[in-house]
Design an enzyme around this catalytic site. Sequence first.
Site, PDB file in Angstrom:
ATOM      1  N   TYR A  40      -7.018 -20.014  10.930  1.00 48.59           N
ATOM      2  CA  TYR A  40      -5.950 -19.575  11.818  1.00 48.59           C
ATOM      3  C   TYR A  40      -5.207 -20.772  12.419  1.00 48.59           C
ATOM      4  CZ  TYR A  40      -7.345 -14.601  12.142  1.00 48.59           C
ATOM      5  OH  TYR A  40      -7.600 -13.280  11.893  1.00 48.59           O
ATOM      6  N   ASP A  43     -16.312 -13.409  18.290  1.00 44.52           N
ATOM      7  CA  ASP A  43     -17.402 -12.844  17.495  1.00 44.52           C
ATOM      8  C   ASP A  43     -17.330 -13.319  16.051  1.00 44.52           C
ATOM      9  OD1 ASP A  43     -15.046 -11.370  17.121  1.00 44.52           O
ATOM     10  OD2 ASP A  43     -16.077  -9.437  16.989  1.00 44.52           O
TER      11      ASP A  43
END
Length: 230
Positions: free
Chosen positions: A80, A89
């Site tokens: 990302y 998570d």
Amino acid sequence: MSQSNLYVDIGHSAVKWRTHDPEVFSQSVDKFSEKSLPDNQSVWLSAVAHPQIVEAINTKFSNVEVVKPLSHFGSLIIAYKEPLELGSDRFLAMLGALKHFPDRNLLIIDVGSALTIDVVNDIGEHQGGLIMPGLEAIRGSFAKFATNSQNLNSLSLKSNTDEAWLSGTQAMFISSIKEQITGFETEQPEGIVTLTGGSVRSFISELPETVNYFDNLVLDGLESYSKSMG
């Protein structure tokens, strides 16, 4: 008295925790109380929802580290451009998988309120991932048949609508997971598939035997993160 580490994973529907002991404890978010957590702990925490629970834990404990995704941590490099857009998570589940299987191509599947799938190559580069509805979300997606049941049935044809909906949505859900595993293992025959999540045990027999199951890769990742931070 010295403090020991407590690892806490706040998901959408449940709070899970453990200490250095491998036993994982869990409570649904609507029943969770910070009083359930053991005292005298240094807390390492992942939270994708429920800021009020985070605040309650911060109030109870004097030493709380809320972990956020980083673009680069250890051998892991996140795909990302904006790491904070990746849920903690998923970030920690990848760290947990790398803890168990360093220097391997990895498929990380986390079955929860959402189904998340991530791929990490053998030098720790995150290749990206997928997010799909969890089983409960799928079963609530069509108003005419909606149910919050997470019961698993046989995948045989059914003779009434309620059971046909349960088995049909279950078949779709498991088929999605199988498809990702098959595609990954075709491309990476020496790769490792890891699977984690609260409801996994109930259908793991439907999946290939090559799958490696873990009670909670997020907690494993929190422990790995805490040790790297000293």
